[in-house]
Design an enzyme around this catalytic site. Structure first.
Site, PDB file in Angstrom:
ATOM      1  N   GLU A 161      81.895  45.500 -24.741  1.00 39.04           N
ATOM      2  CA  GLU A 161      81.849  46.823 -25.473  1.00 39.04           C
ATOM      3  C   GLU A 161      81.519  46.554 -26.995  1.00 39.04           C
ATOM      4  OE1 GLU A 161      85.009  49.300 -24.944  1.00 39.04           O
ATOM      5  OE2 GLU A 161      84.839  49.490 -22.817  1.00 39.04           O
ATOM      6  N   GLU A 351      84.816  48.439 -16.015  1.00 40.24           N
ATOM      7  CA  GLU A 351      86.079  49.263 -16.312  1.00 40.24           C
ATOM      8  C   GLU A 351      85.938  50.763 -15.761  1.00 40.24           C
ATOM      9  OE1 GLU A 351      87.538  49.076 -20.375  1.00 40.24           O
ATOM     10  OE2 GLU A 351      87.037  46.933 -20.426  1.00 40.24           O
TER      11      GLU A 351
END
Ligand code: IFM
Length: 443
Positions: A161, A351
């Site tokens: 991320e 995730e």
């Protein structure tokens, strides 16, 4: 129960700073998150990651838990600060920790998927991600991991991320290093993507048998209304969230809007960087939690960004405990949006999960909200896979309750409850449901 192909991979995810602890053991150096936590007011409960879930000492127990739950894949991150010393040399004690962890995973038949950078940048690197040299230091660190641990790592992601490191860390300022400057956040984003490209090159210069990828958290941003100003704002939010990270992977220039926001700093992006960022990848990891709603910017900061995010009404019933909307359809929408725009390699959902702070009562945790969230998202995912989307696996976030960054320990994302006083682990109702799902006959 949703049905998945028998080849579908089931795993759980964690990150070094959030679970390991062992704060200064074996020569581990401070990261920017250690220094950020030490600044008053940065972390909601004033906590830090020095002990966290003490995974550094309890990793055998944690691996046994994964095995017991039927999870055959484990996504974790390597702490740069643990495996490389201040002179950039390998730190044998830190590398040994990961060797032991990987040995334990191997013993239990669990396949590792390591992320090289999940936000815990060494604090001693001058300028952090605002300094181009950091991208080269990342490549040196990558080469060390490839040499020292590469034979034990079949799948590796460079960054987790990068949007969060760049924009939460350098524009909004709620993440380390806490900078608030729009052009700087774009420079950080560029250096992160350069680090990714240099890292892939560095790894492949050592070994070519590893599947390499990156983990992104692209977002779906819907406009608050049909008004053209809101539609334009949602578009700006998606450019920042998606195009800034995906375009470099495919040798495409950044959107003109983003280059304009960068001002004179845009000159620090060299023409030769484009080819470095666009290394061929074996997989892409997508993290999905919720969607955003945007409207036209109001204040000066929002105008610099080009959008204002509208948080959901906190009284809505369909929110997780951290206040994020439960929107399973978004998983399908975001994946299809991306595939329509970029030629993605095979996808893993790296995730997905929910904050559910239900306490332990009589040694049990009935995390009904998380269970509901996982049921909805896995039903959605099963439909997506059945419809032919090339999604190969799913890692739930997270194995353990852990340090949730600026929220400290106040938000619990684990399918396993952690009592931070005793470090006792207790699988929650959601973990038992997932265990059943994984063992359910599949096509
Ligand atoms: O805890 C984080 C993780 O580190 C990165 N993705 C989102 C999770 C929940 O906020």
């Amino acid at each position: 129960m949703p049905i998945f192909p028998s080849s579908f991979e089931w795993g759980c995810a964690t990150a070094a700073f959030q679970i390991e602890g062992g704060g200064s053991e074996g020569g581990k150096l401070p990261s920017i998150w250690d220094t950020f936590c030490a600044q008053p007011g940065r972390i909601k409960d004033g906590s830090n990651g020095l002990i966290a879930c003490d995974h550094f000492h309890r990793f055998r127990e944690d691996v046994a838990l994964m095995a017991d739950l039927g999870l055959r894949h484990y996504r974790f991150s390597i702490a740069w600060t643990r495996v490389v010393d201040e002179q950039g040399r390998p730190n044998p004690a830190g590398l040994d920790f990961y060797r032991q962890l990987l040995g334990e995973l191997h013993k239990r038949g669990i396949t590792p998927n390591a992320t090289l950078f999940h936000w815990d940048l060494p604090a001693h690197l001058p300028g952090g991600w605002l300094n181009r040299d950091t991208a080269h230091h990342f490549a040196e660190y990558t080469q060390i991991v490839a040499r020292e641990l590469g034979d034990l790592l079949p799948r590796v992601a460079t960054l987790n991320e990068p949007w969060c490191s760049a924009f939460l860390g350098h524009d909004i300022g709620v993440f380390a290093p806490g900078v608030q400057d729009r052009p700087s956040s774009l420079l950080a984003a560029h250096h992160l993507m350069l680090a990714h490209g240099l890292g892939v090159q560095a790894w492949r210069s050592v070994r070519r048998d590893t599947q390499l990828g990156i983990v992104l958290n692209p977002e779906l941003c819907d406009p608050a209304s049909d008004a053209p100003v809101d539609v334009a704002a949602a578009h700006m939010a998606e450019l920042e969230r998606n195009d800034v990270f995906l375009n470099p992977l495919f040798n495409r220039e950044w959107p003109a809007e983003m280059l304009k926001q960068m001002g004179p700093l845009a000159e620090q992006r060299l023409t030769s960087d484009a080819a470095i960022c666009a290394q061929p990848l074996d997989f892409i990891g997508l993290n999905y939690y919720t969607r955003s709603i945007a409207q036209a910017p109001l204040d000066a900061d929002e105008k610099r960004r080009g959008y204002r995010l509208v948080p959901p009404d906190p009284h809505r019933p369909d929110l997780t405990h951290i206040g994020w909307e439960i929107y399973p359809k978004g998983l399908d929408r975001v994946v299809r949006n991306l595939l329509a725009q970029w030629p993605l390699p095979p996808i893993w959902i790296t995730e997905n999960g929910a904050a559910d702070n239900t306490p332990l009562v009589d040694a049990a945790c009935n995390d009904a909200l998380r269970l509901h969230y996982l049921q909805l998202h896995l039903a959605q995912l099963a439909d997506m896979v059945t419809s032919g989307l090339d999604i190969r696996g799913y890692y739930v976030w997270s194995l353990l309750d852990n340090f949730e960054w600026a929220h400290g320990y106040s938000q619990r994302f684990g399918i396993v409850h952690v009592d931070y006083q005793t470090q006792q682990r207790t699988p929650k109702a959601s973990a038992r449901w997932l265990q059943q799902l994984i063992s359910f006959p599949q096509t």
